[in-house]
Design an enzyme around this catalytic site. Structure first.
Site, PDB file in Angstrom:
ATOM      1  N   THR A 209       0.851  -1.189   0.000  1.00 20.45           N
ATOM      2  CA  THR A 209       0.000   0.000   0.000  1.00 20.45           C
ATOM      3  C   THR A 209       0.890   1.243   0.000  1.00 20.45           C
ATOM      4  O   THR A 209       2.074   1.148  -0.288  1.00 20.45           O
ATOM      5  CB  THR A 209      -0.974  -0.042   1.203  1.00 20.45           C
ATOM      6  OG1 THR A 209      -1.863   1.059   1.135  1.00 20.45           O
ATOM      7  CG2 THR A 209      -0.268  -0.010   2.551  1.00 20.45           C
ATOM      8  N   ASN A 210       0.338   2.420   0.276  1.00 23.16           N
ATOM      9  CA  ASN A 210       1.160   3.633   0.331  1.00 23.16           C
ATOM     10  C   ASN A 210       0.685   4.523   1.465  1.00 23.16           C
ATOM     11  O   ASN A 210      -0.258   4.182   2.183  1.00 23.16           O
ATOM     12  CB  ASN A 210       1.123   4.352  -1.023  1.00 23.16           C
ATOM     13  CG  ASN A 210      -0.284   4.757  -1.393  1.00 23.16           C
ATOM     14  OD1 ASN A 210      -0.912   5.555  -0.719  1.00 23.16           O
ATOM     15  ND2 ASN A 210      -0.810   4.173  -2.462  1.00 23.16           N
ATOM     16  N   ILE A 211       1.330   5.665   1.646  1.00 19.40           N
ATOM     17  CA  ILE A 211       1.109   6.463   2.864  1.00 19.40           C
ATOM     18  C   ILE A 211      -0.035   7.477   2.734  1.00 19.40           C
ATOM     19  O   ILE A 211      -0.222   8.304   3.612  1.00 19.40           O
ATOM     20  CB  ILE A 211       2.401   7.202   3.277  1.00 19.40           C
ATOM     21  CG1 ILE A 211       2.848   8.153   2.161  1.00 19.40           C
ATOM     22  CG2 ILE A 211       3.505   6.206   3.617  1.00 19.40           C
ATOM     23  CD1 ILE A 211       3.979   9.081   2.592  1.00 19.40           C
TER      24      ILE A 211
END
Ligand code: CTP
Length: 396
Positions: A209-211
């Site tokens: 995933t990402n931030i």
């Protein structure tokens, strides 16, 4: 401030939810509107007028017989952009429906020709009573708008039926929509907002995933709703509370998001693509949890669909498409290239610097369109949303 220069009358009638009207009064005052509070005698038993005076910085009216304020009820019926009744008890609704003006608040309602928004709050049996339902029907026919009541615990215990007043924040949003939405070109338009990260599964419990926090997209959905738009929010995994008024659909993967965008696109007037969908996903889905091994692990990734690019074929004619870019170098030039390559109307360029971008409350954005770049300063994501939607209104 979202309600600067506006004027709202907050009418409070006497129920246990009266204390929540204090939160609403404060919220309205913070939003820059002049708030005149009028209390019924019963409301003044629950909350002292002084509390509202301190919260709004304006005198509070509780009686028709206050010396020097003989005609205030006529001015207060005529002048405010909106009269909001929170809580609106069964008794207040009955008196309003019957045209009875036996105190200052009902006299104001009798003289009121402009919009009224009521947040009913009462015991669930009182709300279900045919008399209350008939009164609500009468007031609805006269053009009153209603927010709530909710199903939830009442002062007297748990309940499965409506009666509990809508939360102050939800009423606040409805007030902003009622006051601001009348003038906006976004009123009645269908706005599709995507927000947050996506997750691509490596196995049933591990993800890539990402931030992205989803804050920018959620702020956009809230502000578009306040401007009177019909808002659908496609949200990736985030713990944020969705804004009031938006229809929320949850997605997990970029493929889910792409499918949802494709489904909504033919009816969408404005697409705000604030999500950070994963650009790659594992080539093969592994149905069982991967066991730990001692050596390095190699996972093959394949590109996901570029959602914005793929919308080109299905856009409604005249639709406004807004992309977001997060760049570390050559921001403006790269954003402009995206504008052209993906056929966008506006690119919101997030600058990579402390206090801006993913995970934080604030942002510094540059609006990149065919007419040039409009740089901004460090601001809250709510303020950034206002600037973005102002630009969208100009494009509409
Ligand atoms: N986006 C999209 N589909 C994807 C990935 C991103 O539609 N699979 C959208 C994002 O929601 C955002 C915009 O594309 O509005 C820009 O995303 P960004 O990652 O900055 O750019 P890319 O298009 O991926 O281009 P590059 O990586 O070359 O900068």
């Amino acid at each position: 401030m979202i309600l600067a220069g506006r004027h709202v009358l907050l009418g409070v009638s006497g129920g246990i939810a009266s204390y929540k009207a204090c939160t609403l009064a404060r919220r309205l005052a913070e939003a820059g509107t002049a708030v005149d509070v009028v209390l019924t005698a019963a409301a003044a038993e629950f909350v002292r007028p002084l509390t509202f005076e301190a919260l709004t910085g304006r005198p509070v009216l509780t009686s028709l017989w206050t010396p020097g304020r003989a005609l205030d009820h006529i001015a207060l019926a005529r002048d405010p952009d909106l009269v909001v009744l929170a809580p609106a008890t069964a008794n207040l609704l009955a008196r309003a429906a019957g045209g009875i003006g036996d105190d200052v608040l009902t006299t104001i309602l009798l003289a009121r020709e402009g919009p009224v928004l009521a947040a009913p709050a009462m015991n669930d049996a009182m709300y279900a009573h045919p008399a209350t339902q008939a009164n609500l029907e009468i007031l609805d026919r006269r053009g009153w708008r209603f927010i709530g009541p909710d199903v939830g615990p009442l002062a007297e215990g748990p309940s499965e039926r409506p009666g509990r007043m809508a939360e102050p924040e939800v009423i606040f949003t409805a007030v902003v929509r009622a006051v601001r939405g009348t003038a906006s070109p976004l009123r009645g338009r269908r706005v599709l907002v995507t927000a947050g990260p996506t997750r691509e599964h490596l196995d049933p419990i591990r993800v890539v995933t990402n931030i992205s926090s989803g804050r920018m997209g959620f702020a956009l959905a809230a502000d578009a709703y306040a401007r009177g738009a019909e808002v659908t929010l496609l949200a990736g995994p985030t713990a944020l509370t969705p804004p009031a008024g938006a229809r929320v659909e949850r997605v997990v993967t970029t493929a889910d998001l792409a499918a949802a965008v494709t489904r909504h696109l033919p009816e969408t007037d404005v697409l705000l693509m604030a999500a950070a969908p994963a650009d790659y996903r594992p080539a093969a889905a592994v149905p069982e949890k991967r066991a730990r091994t001692d050596g390095p692990v190699t996972v093959a990734f394949v590109p996901t669909d570029d959602i914005l690019e793929s919308t080109r074929a299905h856009r409604k004619p005249g639709a406004i498409i807004v992309g977001f870019a997060y760049e570390t170098t050559d921001g403006s030039a790269r954003a402009r290239a995206k504008l052209d390559r993906k056929g966008l109307d506006l690119v919101v360029l997030n600058l990579d610097e402390p206090g801006a971008g993913a995970e934080v409350e604030t942002n510094r954005i540059t609006l990149v369109s065919r007419t040039g770049d409009v740089p901004g300063t460090l601001e809250s994501k709510a303020q950034a949303a206002v600037r973005i939607l102002d630009a969208v209104e100009d494009l509409l």
